[in-house]
Design a protein around this motif. Structure first.
Motif, PDB file in Angstrom:
ATOM      1  N   GLU A   1       3.294  -2.723   3.969  1.00 31.82           N
ATOM      2  CA  GLU A   1       2.764  -4.021   3.579  1.00 31.82           C
ATOM      3  C   GLU A   1       1.756  -4.453   4.637  1.00 31.82           C
ATOM      4  O   GLU A   1       2.008  -4.287   5.830  1.00 31.82           O
ATOM      5  N   PHE A   2       0.619  -4.951   4.187  1.00 31.73           N
ATOM      6  CA  PHE A   2      -0.383  -5.472   5.113  1.00 31.73           C
ATOM      7  C   PHE A   2      -0.586  -6.963   4.835  1.00 31.73           C
ATOM      8  O   PHE A   2      -0.587  -7.370   3.665  1.00 31.73           O
TER       9      PHE A   2
ATOM     10  N   ALA B   1       0.828  -1.210   0.000  1.00 35.73           N
ATOM     11  CA  ALA B   1       0.000   0.000   0.000  1.00 35.73           C
ATOM     12  C   ALA B   1       0.856   1.251   0.000  1.00 35.73           C
ATOM     13  O   ALA B   1       1.926   1.286   0.610  1.00 35.73           O
TER      14      ALA B   1
ATOM     15  N   ILE C   1      -3.285   0.453  -3.631  1.00 37.60           N
ATOM     16  CA  ILE C   1      -2.937  -0.874  -3.096  1.00 37.60           C
ATOM     17  C   ILE C   1      -2.654  -1.839  -4.239  1.00 37.60           C
ATOM     18  O   ILE C   1      -3.110  -1.647  -5.365  1.00 37.60           O
TER      19      ILE C   1
ATOM     20  N   TRP D   1      -5.594  -3.676   5.718  1.00 37.75           N
ATOM     21  CA  TRP D   1      -5.425  -2.381   5.048  1.00 37.75           C
ATOM     22  C   TRP D   1      -6.715  -1.568   5.153  1.00 37.75           C
ATOM     23  O   TRP D   1      -6.695  -0.375   5.466  1.00 37.75           O
TER      24      TRP D   1
ATOM     25  N   TYR E   1      -6.046  -7.793   2.967  1.00 38.14           N
ATOM     26  CA  TYR E   1      -6.805  -6.627   2.484  1.00 38.14           C
ATOM     27  C   TYR E   1      -7.614  -6.021   3.622  1.00 38.14           C
ATOM     28  O   TYR E   1      -7.704  -4.794   3.762  1.00 38.14           O
TER      29      TYR E   1
END
Ligand SMILES: Cc1cc2nc3c(=O)[nH]c(=O)nc-3n(C[C@H](O)[C@H](O)[C@H](O)COP(=O)(O)OP(=O)(O)OC[C@H]3O[C@@H](n4cnc5c(N)ncnc54)[C@H](O)[C@@H]3O)c2cc1C
Ligand SMILES: *[C@@H]1O[C@H](CO)[C@@H](O)[C@H](O)[C@H]1NC(C)=O
Ligand SMILES: *[C@@H]1O[C@H](CO)[C@@H](O)[C@H](O)[C@H]1NC(C)=O
Ligand SMILES: *[C@@H]1O[C@H](CO)[C@@H](O)[C@H](O)[C@H]1NC(C)=O
Ligand SMILES: *[C@@H]1O[C@H](CO)[C@@H](O)[C@H](O)[C@H]1NC(C)=O
Ligand SMILES: *[C@@H]1O[C@H](CO)[C@@H](O)[C@H](O)[C@H]1NC(C)=O
Ligand SMILES: *[C@@H]1O[C@H](CO)[C@@H](O)[C@H](O)[C@H]1NC(C)=O
Ligand SMILES: *[C@@H]1O[C@H](CO)[C@@H](O)[C@H](O)[C@H]1NC(C)=O
Length: 564
Positions: free
Chosen positions: A382-383, A301, A344, A389, A386
């Motif tokens: 970075e996640f 992201a 993203i 995020w 989803y």
């Protein structure tokens, strides 16, 4: 008059006659019995502020929740854009000041609380029989029928004055089947089945628990199965994972003949096609839908925000324009307004993501050293999912809620980004739109790299779309009819710069209320077939909504829309 119920708790009865059907109370009582007592008379959201006093406990609850989307979507009469609670033509309404809900002027004389454009009654739908009872009632009494899920519809399709509303909010079941087989089919796919009232916040938490990815919208209180899905449904993941309608495996729907039908690629294929983008509130009442679940995806992201002048916005947007095609190929999706960008990516790793975003990161870092630009905030993160995020993003970005809002929009094709001349043209048009309204939003939510295999009903232009651009304009509780009209015009004027240089294509769920040539803009070559299916499944037009398939502008249910 005492033997009649005009619907709603009537607060200004004489004026309420304008648009409301007069139905004997015995009829409503009969309906109430058929739906297990779950027939709720409409009480405008802010009514206690008028009837119990502006400082009453009940009014305090309303003031506190006035601009809270969950509070609004939890209630029968709360809509996200309040002009759909009011009657724009007569000025009847029951609103507070969304800029300051503690402002007492809206409840001071001569202002009154009126049901305005609201339905008269809501059925708290719990099963198929409730829907059948409503169809029979509407057929017999000619009371208009609407379906209200969360009340997010931007152009008022979930409301009509004096109508009977099917309120689907409490259909909250959700389940995951790793090998879901649509009825009548043989192939199994991972699928999540959601009741019509499930909202994205619930669906995303569910996805997190089960470590799967669901493709959904940017707002936690939008419905996952109602208007969002049936009108197309875009997401910042759509670039690589498709629109909502690309991913739906099966609908269960009560059609206006009272039949409960399964629609998927093996049964009632024509209805399945219609529900995949033909629009909510048109072909039947969807009770549940099953959508494709993907494995969990790591998300790269980028966030950028700053406070700068027009030159800076233009530069940022020029980077977005110049890189639009490359970033689309690289799998990016996201959003931008004049002073913020969020992207993203579910397919690149950390290193490749940073490389792909280099042009924007370099400029953002340069801004940090520019004393004319304040509060520059740029991060790449970075996640693990989803959903994680989304939790960060949605907490930061809640859209306009409790306002009155006019919108307009366009879909921007690949071609727009292919030559230096066309890129300058779109950049100029964007800046001109933004000069008309600061609420000019770029949505990078089209299924640009998704490999489609099945037919869907949205305008085929979506397959060639890279960006979706939305302009909007709001007005306050006490705006005059001319100010309301001007706001619609202003949203249209803002988008006209972009309309002039793009094909006739727009998103059904986020569009100009007065979209000209809407059959083409929303459905392109699919319209003729959709109209035939409307005739087949709803020949008596029990369901009808504004600029929906089979739209009849002369239907009295539209009496609260400002005339064109
Ligand atoms: C703050 C905000 C954020 C948004 N973000 C996104 C986004 O990220 N992506 C996107 O694609 N769109 C987005 N939208 C637009 C959204 O898709 C539409 O507002 C959509 O109409 C919402 O559907 P709903 O069911 O939640 O709302 P409602 O207003 O309750 O219903 C919308 C329409 O669907 C019909 N309908 C509802 N339920 C059913 C059902 N069970 N069966 C048949 N018809 C039904 C209604 O009659 C009405 O016509 C957003 C809207 C808002 C206000
Ligand atoms: C409500 O309370 C405020 C502050 O306590 C007071 O100033 C105001 O007069 C009250 N309004 C009404 C309508 O009672
Ligand atoms: C909305 O309803 C849900 C479920 O009943 C509840 O958990 C939530 O707190 C409510 N939210 C608001 C803001 O009313
Ligand atoms: C999942 O779907 C399959 C195929 O329809 C079915 O046989 C199975 O029972 C379902 N599993 C669950 C847990 O519902
Ligand atoms: C689409 O198909 C092409 C060719 O098979 C492939 O290279 C690409 O990765 C696919 N895109 C997505 C998003 O799956
Ligand atoms: C986009 O990618 C192509 C091919 O990799 C490259 O030649 C071009 O310079 C890139 N465009 C931009 C604006 O970086
Ligand atoms: C706007 O900001 C840019 C970048 O800092 C600066 O170069 C420019 O002079 C500013 N323009 C005006 C009109 O302030
Ligand atoms: C509308 O109401 C606000 C206060 O809520 C007030 O400041 C403004 O002057 C009013 N506008 C008009 C046109 O009456």
């Amino acid at each position: 008059m005492h033997s009649l119920i005009l619907g709603a708790l009537i607060i200004s009865p004489s004026s309420a006659l304008v648009a409301r059907q007069i139905v004997p109370s015995t009829d409503w009582n009969g309906l109430r019995d058929q739906v297990g007592g779950r027939l709720i008379p409409a009480v405008p959201l802010a009514a206690p502020c008028f009837s119990e006093g502006f400082n009453s406990t009940a009014c305090e609850v309303v003031k506190k929740g006035y601009v809270d989307e969950l509070f609004r979507s939890n209630s029968t009469t709360g809509y996200i854009q309040t002009q759909w609670e009011s009657c724009q033509t007569t000025g009847q309404q029951c609103l507070l000041n969304f800029l300051d809900p503690d402002d007492p002027s809206p409840v001071a004389a001569p202002h009154k609380c009126s049901p305005g454009g609201l339905p008269s009654y809501f059925i708290d739908v719990r099963g198929v029989d409730d829907v059948k009872a409503a169809y029979n009632f509407a057929r017999r009494t000619k009371v208009p029928l609407v379906i209200k899920n969360t009340g997010h519809d931007y152009i008022g399709r979930s409301s009509a004055p004096g109508s009977l509303a099917l309120w689907t909010h409490n259909l909250k079941d959700i389940s995951y089947n790793k090998s879901f087989v649509p009825e009548g089919c043989t192939d199994a796919k991972p699928g999540v089945t959601m009741g019509a009232g499930v909202q994205w916040s619930q669906a995303y938490s569910f996805a997190e628990t089960h470590q799967i990815t669901l493709v959904g919208g940017s707002d936690r209180s939008v419905g996952a199965v109602g208007g969002w899905l049936q009108g197309g449904g875009h997401s910042p993941l759509s670039n690589t994972m498709g629109l909502g309608v690309d991913r739906v495996l099966q609908f269960k729907v009560v059609t206006p003949d009272g039949e409960y039908r399964v629609a998927n690629s093996c049964e009632n294929q024509d209805l399945f096609f219609a529900l995949r983008g033909g629009g909510g509130g048109t072909f039947g009442v969807v009770m549940e839908a099953t959508v494709l679940a993907d494995p969990v995806k790591r998300i790269q992201a980028l966030f950028l925000s700053f406070k700068g002048n027009d030159t800076v916005t233009r530069h940022v947007w020029s980077i977005l324009v110049d890189n639009a095609l490359n970033w689309s190929q690289d799998g990016w999706g996201g959003y931008s307004i004049s002073d913020a960008v969020a992207f993203i990516n579910p397919v690149l790793d950390k290193e490749k993501a940073a490389k792909s975003m280099k042009p924007l990161l370099e400029y953002a870092n340069k801004l940090k050293g520019d004393h004319n630009v304040k509060d520059v905030n740029v991060v790449m993160m970075e996640f693990p999912t989803y959903n994680q995020w989304f939790d960060v993003f949605s907490r930061q970005n809640v859209a306009a809620v409790g306002t009155n809002l006019a919108q307009a929009s366009r879909l921007i094709p690949r071609e727009t980004f292919t030559t230096p001349t066309s890129r300058t043209q779109i950049l100029d048009a964007l800046m001109a739109a933004r000069a008309s309204t600061p609420r000019t939003l770029i949505l990078i939510t089209a299924p640009s790299s998704y490999n489609s295999t099945e037919r869907i009903a949205v305008n085929e232009a979506w397959r060639d779309t890279v960006w979706h651009i939305v302009t909007s304009v709001s007005w306050n509780w006490n705006a005059t009819i001319n100010e309301k009209r001007d706001s619609y015009k202003k949203a249209e004027e803002a988008i006209s710069h972009i309309r002039n240089i793009t094909p006739d294509a727009a998103y059904f769920n986020e569009c100009d209320t007065y979209e000209p040539n809407f059959e083409q803009s929303f459905w392109g070559n699919n319209y003729a077939e959709l109209l035939t299916l409307k005739q087949k499944y709803d020949p008596d037009h029990l369901l009808e909504c504004w600029r929906c398939v089979g739209y009849n502008p002369h239907n009295p249910r539209f009496s609260c829309y400002l005339p064109e």
